[in-house]
Design an enzyme around this catalytic site. Sequence first.
Site, PDB file in Angstrom:
ATOM      1  CB  THR A  23      -0.919   0.009   1.235  1.00 22.18           C
ATOM      2  OG1 THR A  23      -1.756  -1.153   1.220  1.00 22.18           O
ATOM      3  CG2 THR A  23      -1.800   1.252   1.247  1.00 22.18           C
ATOM      4  CE  LYS A  50      -5.513  -1.957   1.373  1.00 20.43           C
ATOM      5  NZ  LYS A  50      -4.262  -2.705   1.252  1.00 20.43           N
TER       6      LYS A  50
END
Length: 297
Positions: free
Chosen positions: A97, A172
């Site tokens: 991420t 995300k």
Amino acid sequence: MGAVHAVVGLGNLGAAVAERLASTGHEPLVLDRDPARAEALAEHGCRPADDLAQVAAEAGVVWVLVPDAAAAHDVLDGQDGLAARLPEGSLVVLNSTVGPDQARELAELCAGQGVDLVEAPVSGGADAAREGELLLLLGGSAEAVERAREVVAPVAREVVATGGSGTASVVKLANQHVLFAGLAALYEAAGLAAAAGVGEDVLLSALRAGTARSWAVETWGFYDRLSRDYDDRDVPDGHRPWVKDVAEVRELAAGLDVAVPTAAVVADHLATAIRRHAEDEDPGRTGDDDNPTGGHR
């Protein structure tokens, strides 16, 4: 099985992805800063790699599951990085991420060397990875994303193409914002109920059946276990997703001049709530030992 796969970064998720690839017919190379993590995966059908040079020499698909953007740069950038060493036509699957600007920068870096990079952040956790039940968000060129669909199929329940480089990271982070805001409220609700004499098993039974049901409710205890595992492995607080990802959300929002006041509240309280609950031997339970989500154990 086509190109050799390699998994770089063997934390909870990286190790699970490697195990899943091995169980579906691949024999992935595995590499981590801690060689013991790679050696532990040998019994699952993985091949420990000595270094990035070996990964570049043997792999055509590289999964990058390191903690943050700085670590991803260390893996991909520079004279010794994979971008410059991988053969032209290789594919990098960036599961870490990171922020959208960082994802675009890494994609451009790889493209300059003839290597495709698809950002592929996941939702679901290590258990879902082992079962092939992850959600993967794919961002990149249309051609690279279509190529990546087949590559990630062994670990994926569902794949969502989000658009060009950077878009998967935005989606995300939005997912993490909703997840952690809800999780913070859930810890508060558990504390409120306990103070009033209502056990967690009762509260969770009601939440699972009502309008507040969510993944966090259904998997109650997941972050307690993850926190204890991070403690066992001495993972710094700043590398834990409820800290790192919330900080990324706030940075993205500031850059876009978008107000996300909930993220500030989460940043101030969630890490403490998770740690306290994970360390609590009996956080207000009243029974129902057969219910796997009735308490944090």
